[in-house]
Design a protein around this motif. Structure first.
Motif, short mmCIF file in Angstrom:
data_model
loop_
_atom_site.label_atom_id
_atom_site.label_comp_id
_atom_site.label_asym_id
_atom_site.label_seq_id
_atom_site.Cartn_x
_atom_site.Cartn_y
_atom_site.Cartn_z
N LYS A 121 0.89 -1.12 0.06
CA LYS A 121 0.02 -0.09 0.03
C LYS A 121 0.91 1.17 -0.05
O LYS A 121 1.94 1.11 0.75
CB LYS A 121 -1.02 0.14 1.26
N LEU A 122 0.52 2.08 -1.04
CA LEU A 122 1.43 3.39 -0.85
C LEU A 122 0.33 4.63 -1.04
O LEU A 122 -0.67 4.54 -1.60
CB LEU A 122 2.26 3.50 -2.43
N GLU A 123 0.78 5.57 -0.21
CA GLU A 123 -0.12 6.84 0.02
C GLU A 123 0.54 8.05 -0.41
O GLU A 123 1.50 8.46 -0.10
CB GLU A 123 -0.75 6.75 1.38
N MET A 182 6.09 7.24 -6.01
CA MET A 182 5.23 6.03 -6.13
C MET A 182 6.29 4.85 -7.00
O MET A 182 6.35 3.69 -6.64
CB MET A 182 4.16 5.86 -6.70
N GLY A 183 6.70 5.13 -8.29
CA GLY A 183 7.35 4.06 -8.96
C GLY A 183 8.90 3.71 -8.33
O GLY A 183 9.06 2.56 -8.47
N LEU A 184 9.28 4.91 -7.70
CA LEU A 184 10.71 4.44 -6.95
C LEU A 184 10.43 3.49 -5.57
O LEU A 184 11.30 2.59 -5.57
CB LEU A 184 11.37 5.90 -6.38
N LEU A 227 7.23 4.88 -14.47
CA LEU A 227 7.82 3.82 -15.15
C LEU A 227 9.47 3.94 -14.64
O LEU A 227 10.49 3.19 -14.44
CB LEU A 227 7.75 3.58 -16.46
N ARG A 228 9.97 5.38 -14.92
CA ARG A 228 11.34 5.98 -14.56
C ARG A 228 11.74 5.39 -13.18
O ARG A 228 12.67 5.18 -12.84
CB ARG A 228 11.50 7.25 -14.80
N GLY A 229 10.67 5.81 -12.01
CA GLY A 229 10.94 5.55 -10.76
C GLY A 229 11.01 3.98 -10.47
O GLY A 229 11.87 3.58 -9.66
#
Length: 367
Positions: free
Chosen positions: A18-20, A27-29, A84-86
């Motif tokens: 879970k990411l907030e 987020m990608g990172l 996507l880069r992250g």
């Protein structure tokens, strides 16, 4: 949640993250850092990315194609490009390899014929089966998520709460944008996906990729908005979308193709089965024996209750082209049922027709 869901949530079968309130790159990172080992294993085991797509990308024709795809998708979806880069930066993976992984189906039609034959590239779409039913007592989208066996063990469930007011659950493959499989969001939009085998001659060079479109679909506000996002006018190829409006209890099957071609069908009480061939859109497509066999078998079986639907999705009576796939080349990774009446998403790990199969039930209101 069902008691047996603990196996899922413990990460034994399907990791959950879970990411907030994160911006796209962050987020990608975070995803890349959490699943770096899984992403590397996925790239190592993928039968095509490093052995075929990377070498092709170093040819003059391949380099130009990747440049064209990059420009189109970066300009159309800058937030998802940053995401996507992250993922690449967080995991330490090559951004080029992840880009090729995400755009592989937009690249395959342009591979030199002799290379494709030598590497046994299959331009057929042989992944996923869906049954859709919409009536007062049963409103469900039931889906087998099928893939090459190399993908097994390389997926996770992402629960993302974004800063601009939308949150979603997405079944996500390591190294890919969420989601090329299935998901649902806080606006009450749920969907599953079926690959369809648009003929290489119908594919538009350097157009928008399907993984970027399905990532965008996770943020759709309602059916009208979802349809608008799906009908991207610069698609490279095509796809099939099974849309569920959770609040209105409506289901639609949408077939798309390049050159602004699409058709959608509102599902009614009659059960509707879709595999991996276009059924209504008039386009040239690659013949697909697996889909034809699955369609025939599904037509022979009753689909009037959830139990009967699960029996169809668990059927293996056609040994050569079963609906439920168990190797050696393809396998059913998971079965999912979106139920608008109970407002749940239920995942089945193993044959869904068997009562012993592990299940994870998630409320569609939990986003």
């Amino acid at each position: 949640m069902r008691e047996c869901a603990n196996h899922f949530l413990a990460g034994e079968i399907l990791p959950v993250i879970k990411l907030e309130a994160m911006e796209p790159y962050e987020m990608g990172l975070a995803i890349g850092k959490r699943f770096s080992a899984m992403i590397e294993r996925r790239l190592e085991q993928d039968p095509l990315v490093r052995s075929q797509l990377v070498p092709f990308s170093r040819t003059s024709d391949g380099e130009q194609l990747v440049d064209d795809l990059s420009a189109t998708n970066r300009n159309a979806f800058p937030r998802y490009w940053d995401e996507l880069r992250g993922i690449a930066d967080g995991s330490g993976a090559s951004f080029l390899e992840l880009l090729l992984l995400n755009l592989r189906k937009e690249i395959f039609p342009f591979l030199p014929t002799e290379v494709a034959k030598a590497r046994d590239v299959n331009l057929e779409a042989v992944e996923c089966s869906d049954i859709l039913v919409c009536r007062p007592d049963l409103t469900v989208v039931a889906h087998n998520e099928d893939a090459d066996v190399s993908v097994e063990g390389h997926a996770f469930l992402l629960h993302a709460v974004l800063p601009h007011g939308v949150s979603f659950f997405a079944y996500t493959y390591a190294g890919e944008l969420p989601t090329c499989a299935f998901g649902f969001n806080s606006f009450g939009v749920a969907f599953t996906l079926n690959a369809v085998p648009l003929a290489p001659s119908e594919t538009v060079r350097g157009g928008v990729g399907r993984n970027f479109v399905s990532r965008d679909l996770l943020e759709a506000k309602d059916f009208t908005d979802a349809l608008k996002r799906i009908q991207n006018p610069t698609l490279s190829a095509g796809h099939c979308y099974n849309l569920l409006d959770i609040n209105a209890k409506m289901i639609f099957n949408v077939e798309t193709a390049s050159k602004q071609r699409f058709t959608y069908l509102q599902i009614s009480e009659a059960p509707y089965f879709h595999a991996n061939m276009y059924l209504r859109l008039d386009v040239s497509q690659v013949s697909n024996d697996s889909s034809l066999h699955r369609e025939k078998r599904a037509a022979e079986m009753p689909k009037n209750s959830l139990e009967e639907i699960l029996a169809v999705l668990g059927d293996g009576s056609d040994e050569l082209y079963p609906i439920y796939m168990a190797g050696p080349k393809l396998c059913t990774l998971v079965t999912v049922v979106f139920d608008a009446s109970s407002r749940t998403m239920t995942l089945y790990h193993g044959n869904p027709a068997k009562s012993s199969t592990l299940q994870l039930e998630i409320s569609l209101d939990s986003v």
